[in-house]
Scaffold this motif. Structure first.
Motif, PDB file in Angstrom:
ATOM      1  N   GLU A   1       8.052   8.580 -16.560  1.00 50.56           N
ATOM      2  CA  GLU A   1       6.784   7.857 -16.508  1.00 50.56           C
ATOM      3  C   GLU A   1       6.730   6.800 -17.600  1.00 50.56           C
ATOM      4  O   GLU A   1       6.248   5.687 -17.394  1.00 50.56           O
ATOM      5  N   TRP A   2       7.232   7.148 -18.795  1.00 53.15           N
ATOM      6  CA  TRP A   2       7.242   6.194 -19.905  1.00 53.15           C
ATOM      7  C   TRP A   2       8.097   4.972 -19.559  1.00 53.15           C
ATOM      8  O   TRP A   2       7.690   3.827 -19.800  1.00 53.15           O
TER       9      TRP A   2
ATOM     10  N   VAL B   1       6.247   2.836 -16.952  1.00 50.74           N
ATOM     11  CA  VAL B   1       5.160   2.048 -17.550  1.00 50.74           C
ATOM     12  C   VAL B   1       5.725   0.889 -18.357  1.00 50.74           C
ATOM     13  O   VAL B   1       5.211  -0.241 -18.305  1.00 50.74           O
ATOM     14  N   ARG B   2       6.798   1.114 -19.116  1.00 50.15           N
ATOM     15  CA  ARG B   2       7.426   0.038 -19.899  1.00 50.15           C
ATOM     16  C   ARG B   2       7.923  -1.086 -18.988  1.00 50.15           C
ATOM     17  O   ARG B   2       7.769  -2.260 -19.309  1.00 50.15           O
TER      18      ARG B   2
ATOM     19  N   MET C   1       7.132   4.500 -10.701  1.00 50.46           N
ATOM     20  CA  MET C   1       6.537   3.170 -10.630  1.00 50.46           C
ATOM     21  C   MET C   1       5.746   2.996  -9.330  1.00 50.46           C
ATOM     22  O   MET C   1       4.651   2.426  -9.332  1.00 50.46           O
TER      23      MET C   1
ATOM     24  N   ILE D   1       2.463   4.861  -9.681  1.00 49.57           N
ATOM     25  CA  ILE D   1       1.513   4.144 -10.536  1.00 49.57           C
ATOM     26  C   ILE D   1       0.892   2.967  -9.778  1.00 49.57           C
ATOM     27  O   ILE D   1      -0.314   2.710  -9.895  1.00 49.57           O
TER      28      ILE D   1
END
Length: 194
Positions: free
Chosen positions: A137-138, A141-142, A185, A188
């Motif tokens: 997830e990190w 998001v990046r 991704m 999200i």
């Protein structure tokens, strides 16, 4: 010096002892041990007739694989059960093609690529455990923040990440590591990852 010996079948063999020493690697005064030449290379060749269906073995294997992939994509049955059923159908056709004769389990196990299976199993364990930490997830998001809302930039960043990963890792490992990032991704963004 002539010596007499017998072979494995009890037949008498006559010959020069020095010739036997020379052919087995030992020579007089060389310091090498005089090893008698005992070894014979033996092998067993099994010949079996195949059923006429065996001529179509490539086609049958391709059809089994296609049907397994179709059922996995349709998600009618859990993919584990589909894979097990596909392997059972393949073994059934293997049994028919060899007229009811099969190899032993130990012989079948020799045909498996244990290094590839070990790599896949280990990577699946790592991906499963890393997914609990939130590292995918990190990364997702990046990548989304770095793309600044541009879909084209996001695709370029994702392709660059894949290219960089596959430069150091093999293709299967890269796929197992990048697929969760891509799926996160999509989640999200609210897009279906299929």
């Amino acid at each position: 010096e002539v010596s007499e010996a017998t072979d494995d079948h009890g037949n008498e063999i006559q010959g020069d002892a020095q010739d036997r020493r020379l052919s087995s690697g030992g020579t007089e005064g060389s310091g090498l041990p005089d090893v008698p030449h005992h070894g014979e290379l033996t092998y067993t060749l099994y010949v079996s007739t195949l059923a006429p269906l065996a001529e179509q073995s490539v086609l049958i294997a391709a059809l089994i694989m296609i049907f397994v992939y179709i059922f996995i994509l349709l998600e009618v049955i859990h993919r584990t059960l589909v894979a097990i059923f596909g392997s059972m159908v393949a073994l059934f056709f293997f049994f028919i093609m060899h007229n009811g004769h099969t190899e032993s389990i130990s012989t079948l196990m020799l045909h498996m690529e244990w290094s590839t299976l070990g790599l896949l199993f280990g990577m699946m364990l790592m991906v499963g455990e890393l997914s609990h930490t939130g590292v995918f997830e990190w990364c997702a998001v990046r990548l989304l923040v770095a793309s600044k809302g541009s879909f084209n930039r996001l695709m370029i960043l994702l392709c660059s990440l894949v290219a960089l990963s596959s430069a150091f890792l093999d293709n299967v490992t890269t796929m197992l590591l990048i697929a969760p990032v891509t799926i996160d991704m999509c989640n999200i963004l609210g897009v279906d990852p299929r």
